[in-house]
Design a protein around this motif. Structure first.
Motif, PDB file in Angstrom:
ATOM      1  N   ARG A 180       2.578  75.035  12.411  1.00 22.24           N
ATOM      2  CA  ARG A 180       1.471  76.194  12.624  1.00 22.24           C
ATOM      3  C   ARG A 180       1.568  77.157  13.447  1.00 22.24           C
ATOM      4  O   ARG A 180       2.087  76.849  14.503  1.00 22.24           O
ATOM      5  CB  ARG A 180      -0.028  75.446  12.759  1.00 22.24           C
ATOM      6  CG  ARG A 180      -0.359  74.309  11.570  1.00 22.24           C
ATOM      7  CD  ARG A 180      -1.665  73.750  11.965  1.00 22.24           C
ATOM      8  NE  ARG A 180      -1.344  72.790  13.114  1.00 22.24           N
ATOM      9  CZ  ARG A 180      -2.333  71.829  13.701  1.00 22.24           C
ATOM     10  NH1 ARG A 180      -3.248  71.494  13.148  1.00 22.24           N
ATOM     11  NH2 ARG A 180      -1.843  71.346  14.871  1.00 22.24           N
ATOM     12  N   THR A 181       0.994  78.346  13.063  1.00 26.81           N
ATOM     13  CA  THR A 181       1.220  79.623  14.037  1.00 26.81           C
ATOM     14  C   THR A 181      -0.209  79.406  14.766  1.00 26.81           C
ATOM     15  O   THR A 181      -1.028  78.773  14.670  1.00 26.81           O
ATOM     16  CB  THR A 181       1.041  80.899  13.174  1.00 26.81           C
ATOM     17  OG1 THR A 181      -0.005  80.989  12.557  1.00 26.81           O
ATOM     18  CG2 THR A 181       2.126  80.678  11.977  1.00 26.81           C
ATOM     19  N   TRP A 192      -2.438  81.765  15.120  1.00 27.21           N
ATOM     20  CA  TRP A 192      -3.511  81.981  14.367  1.00 27.21           C
ATOM     21  C   TRP A 192      -4.093  81.029  13.490  1.00 27.21           C
ATOM     22  O   TRP A 192      -5.467  81.128  13.052  1.00 27.21           O
ATOM     23  CB  TRP A 192      -3.239  83.392  13.803  1.00 27.21           C
ATOM     24  CG  TRP A 192      -2.972  84.459  14.882  1.00 27.21           C
ATOM     25  CD1 TRP A 192      -3.573  85.364  15.396  1.00 27.21           C
ATOM     26  CD2 TRP A 192      -1.582  84.655  15.139  1.00 27.21           C
ATOM     27  NE1 TRP A 192      -2.865  86.132  16.168  1.00 27.21           N
ATOM     28  CE2 TRP A 192      -1.499  85.601  16.153  1.00 27.21           C
ATOM     29  CE3 TRP A 192      -0.230  84.125  14.841  1.00 27.21           C
ATOM     30  CZ2 TRP A 192      -0.578  86.279  16.833  1.00 27.21           C
ATOM     31  CZ3 TRP A 192       0.880  84.751  15.623  1.00 27.21           C
ATOM     32  CH2 TRP A 192       0.783  85.730  16.489  1.00 27.21           C
ATOM     33  N   GLU A 193      -3.398  80.062  13.009  1.00 24.14           N
ATOM     34  CA  GLU A 193      -3.587  79.180  12.212  1.00 24.14           C
ATOM     35  C   GLU A 193      -4.354  77.889  13.169  1.00 24.14           C
ATOM     36  O   GLU A 193      -5.374  77.147  12.612  1.00 24.14           O
ATOM     37  CB  GLU A 193      -2.548  78.475  11.365  1.00 24.14           C
ATOM     38  CG  GLU A 193      -1.970  79.448  10.170  1.00 24.14           C
ATOM     39  CD  GLU A 193      -0.826  79.079   9.867  1.00 24.14           C
ATOM     40  OE1 GLU A 193      -0.761  79.027   8.370  1.00 24.14           O
ATOM     41  OE2 GLU A 193       0.276  78.277  10.442  1.00 24.14           O
TER      42      GLU A 193
END
Length: 807
Positions: free
Chosen positions: A713-714, A716-717
């Motif tokens: 996941r990034t 921002w996620e």
């Protein structure tokens, strides 16, 4: 439920604190650890062995020791994700060999190669198809040349001048008539570009709104001069040289990425990097063409024009569109095969047939033929013949691996899945196939009918016990032909006959140096030792080693390898200070995470970063301490990172203390890279330890916002995960002394040296007891002897001050 962390009182050593803060920078020269540790570092390295394809003989390659800091300090270019020595037109950092011995496998006779260059730095060994010659490279301070060894006379001679270009790897291939193909420096490339006195203008990058997530990379291009240097040093030409040194250039020059000779020796595939370059990704992701040449260098077919790989979907199962993994079939004279993603390279797209494997026969002007379609990502093909091959695929997110038996002559037939398992599951891993050499000199499966011979690590609750088996691809069962027996750790290194009844093993035990043995199960004669490599660490030959098992507070089984000093008895000698060393791993299954990894019978091998050195100083060592982070099903492991990490550490400490070995108040934790990240997190979220050792770590995960380690996941996620897992964000919680060491030239993705610099400043700003050491010229792994000895000295001083002699 996870138990609460132990609260160990922290006592500040005031004298050291005052001295440290009155002199923030030290004029420090390289230091040496205690003699017992230094002697182990300076032990002669054990030779490496390379077997001939037939297995009739082996090359015993004697290694050079660690380079000096002067060698490491030579001029170095860091461009396009590559580190180049401009003086040699090769890599700036590489290991080498100083001597070659030929040893008969069955008889054990040895012959010394004569005529090697003075002060040799040998590498890139390649055996001719008839096994009568070996070609190798030799590197000096001014370049890289090819040498050849006649295995009949055992004489070595120089084949070329220093014209080898190994900036992007050393591709060396023998033809069937004993000529050598290699990548040489373009003789017409001219002079090296000169740096401009002033920039021609600012450097700018622009995006048009398309999402282009990218992981962090080191040593990227930064300006037009970097581009010119990369183009200059990669400018190459395919060359062919015969055994008399007669040299012929083949085809056009360019930035050659790779070349590969067809099995019948009539064609070459050549990959050449093209422009435009990128300042966001390394050269491995620059545009390139794939062409098929004849042996005169004429372009027969442009097979692919691969665009810049700068924009790729997120996730570790993401890949590029268009042809990739282009290779020659090992069982055919000149048939190409490759794979193409059908989902746009995006793992979030749901498709039954996610990838297609294609083949193409000479003269390469027809439409490609579909060989197979798969549902996971392609992981390669093991070839046997036109009726039998094993197709490998896998999916990272679920850790699934699948192996399918296919009939290449009947691509319309659906293959048979013979293995489907978790790639993390070592208890049910049948292993990897054994290979033999076919008429084209290529590696193909060693099989007998439906049986494929396999070697496996042999994972079990008692530790690894490697074995050799015949895996039946119809019944999907294995017949174990031979297995390692306690008290040894022994694995098959080379199978010598078609029935897998004669083979060479590498056999070792806790205090027995690994050596090669000849085993024959058909004749039922006693194994014969082939090599006689000496024990390099006589001073620690008698230390105690044990593979131990214990439970986490949620019932998960854990393990570690415990070392204690020779003759140590807990009842008589009392409790010891402890150094715990670990590297966390993420799992999608608690049952798999609980599996025992490693063996108590492996030889106690030391490397530059090992914690075992301190057993000579009266410490107990917990090495390979399991730190599993588990997320079942749809859960992500890192959602539970902190609580599971602390629980792992608590369980390990409880065990070593309950065994009467460790002193709960004198336990240090340490690790390298992700292990350093682990160490910093443990000191942020618990008071379990007396001190920490963190080498070359990443401490601020917002600097790796598009994923790290196994986190897909990034930022921002999953901002909470990134922030919680970042020691930098929790620097104010650290009350335990922590030593930070980092190579100034770290080239590992994500572990920029600024990670340690900013983390140190955060710790310092909150009054923590910490020390930051930058090692000049060192990369992610440390190489120079002076750097290694100094690193061990730094760690030793820290452990003595804050652990062994803790108040």
């Amino acid at each position: 439920m996870f138990k609460k962390s132990y609260q160990i009182p922290f006592v500040l050593v005031f004298a050291f604190f005052t001295a440290f803060h009155t002199q923030a920078q030290e004029a420090l020269t390289y230091q040496t650890p205690p003699q017992a540790i230094a002697d182990l570092v300076n032990a002669d390295p054990t030779p490496l062995v390379s077997f001939s394809r037939s297995g009739d003989f082996m090359l015993v390659l004697e290694r050079t020791g660690n380079p000096s800091i002067e060698e490491l300090a030579q001029a170095e270019l860091r461009i396009g994700g590559i580190r180049i020595n401009p003086a040699t037109n090769g890599p700036s950092r590489t290991g080498s060999f100083k001597n070659v011995i030929l040893k008969n496998t069955r008889g054990g006779e040895e012959r010394q190669v004569k005529g090697l260059p003075e002060n040799p730095r040998l590498g890139a060994f390649s055996l001719s198809k008839d096994e009568k010659f070996v070609v190798l490279t030799n590197t000096t301070n001014t370049g890289i040349s090819l040498w050849v060894v006649d295995l009949t006379s055992m004489e070595a001679k120089q084949l070329t001048d220093e014209i080898v270009n190994s900036v992007y790897g050393t591709g060396i291939t023998w033809t069937s008539d004993n000529k050598v193909l290699f990548t040489g420096i373009n003789p017409d490339r001219g002079a090296m570009p000169k740096a401009p006195l002033a920039p021609s203008g600012p450097n700018a990058q622009e995006t048009s709104g398309n999402a282009a997530p990218s992981r962090t990379y080191q040593d990227l291009l930064t300006n037009p001069y970097d581009e010119a240097l990369l183009e200059y040093f990669m400018d190459s030409q395919v060359m062919m040289v015969d055994l008399n040194g007669n040299l012929t250039g083949i085809g056009k020059s360019g930035m050659i990425k790779s070349m590969d000779l067809s099995p019948n020796g009539q064609f070459l595939t050549v990959e050449m990097i093209q422009k435009p370059f990128s300042y966001l990704v390394p050269a491995s992701r620059f545009p390139y063409t794939v062409e098929v040449w004849d042996m005169e260098g004429k372009v027969i077919k442009t097979l692919a024009e691969i665009p810049l790989d700068e924009v790729r979907p997120t996730g570790f199962d993401a890949t590029v569109t268009g042809p990739r993994s282009i290779s020659w079939r090992a069982d055919k004279p000149a048939t190409l095969y490759w794979v193409e993603a059908q989902d746009g390279g995006d793992p979030r797209v749901q498709m039954e047939e996610r990838e297609i494997i294609y083949t193409l026969d000479p003269p390469f002007n027809a439409e490609p033929s579909k060989l197979a379609g798969i549902g996971y990502r392609y992981r390669g093909i093991f070839w046997s013949d036109d009726n039998f091959a094993l197709l490998n695929e896998g999916w990272f997110s679920s850790r699934q691996q699948k192996v399918t038996r296919i009939n290449p002559s009947k691509p319309q037939e659906k293959g048979t899945v013979i293995i489907e398992r978790s790639s993390d599951d070592i208890y049910n891993d049948p292993g990897t196939p054994v290979f033999t050499t076919n008429a084209y000199g290529r590696s193909v499966l060693l099989r007998k009918g439906d049986d494929v011979f396999m070697t496996s690590e042999g994972g079990s609750p008692e530790g690894s016990m490697p074995y050799l088996s015949a895996f039946n691809t119809k019944t999907k069962t294995e017949n174990i032909l031979w297995r390692s027996q306690a008290p040894y750790y022994e694995r098959v290194a080379k199978v010598l006959d078609a029935n897998a009844t004669e083979f060479v093993t590498l056999k070792e035990s806790t205090d027995i140096q690994p050596n090669y043995w000849l085993v024959n199960t058909r004749r039922r004669i006693a194994p014969v030792q082939i090599t006689q490599f000496a024990h390099p660490y006589e001073s620690i030959k008698g230390i105690n080693k044990e593979l131990v098992k214990y439970k986490r507070n949620d019932g998960l089984d854990l393990s570690a390898v415990v070392y204690t000093p020779e003759g140590y008895n807990p009842e008589k000698d009392g409790r010891l200070p402890v150094l715990m060393w670990a590297y966390p791993r993420e799992y999608k299954s608690a049952a798999v995470a609980a599996q025992v990894r490693g063996s108590k019978y492996t030889f106690t091998r030391l490397n530059w970063g090992s914690p075992i050195y301190w057993v000579t100083q009266g410490y107990a060592i917990m090495d390979q301490t399991e730190m599993p982070i588990v997320g079942e099903g749809d859960e992500e492991p890192n959602d539970f990172f902190v609580e599971q990490l602390v629980a792992n550490a608590e369980a390990a400490i409880d065990f070593i203390v309950e065994q009467g070995i460790g002193d709960r108040n004198r336990i240090a934790v340490g690790g390298h890279s992700y292990g350093a990240f682990m160490t910093a997190n443990l000191l942020s979220h618990s008071n379990l330890f007396a001190a920490g050792l963190a080498r070359s770590g990443a401490y601020n995960r917002t600097l790796t916002p598009f994923g790290f380690q196994y986190e897909q996941r990034t930022y921002w996620e999953a901002p909470d995960v990134y922030n919680t897992m970042s020691p930098f964000m929790n620097a104010h919680k650290v009350k335990t002394p922590i030593l930070l060491i980092h190579g100034e030239a770290d080239n590992n993705s994500g572990t920029f040296p600024i990670q340690s610099e900013r983390y140190y400043n955060a710790l310092k700003g909150h009054g923590a007891t910490t020390r930051l050491v930058f090692l000049p010229h060192e990369s992610h792994g440390y190489a120079a002897k002076e750097s290694i000895l100094h690193t061990l000295w730094e760690q030793h001083e820290w452990l003595e001050r804050y652990v062994k002699n803790r108040q």
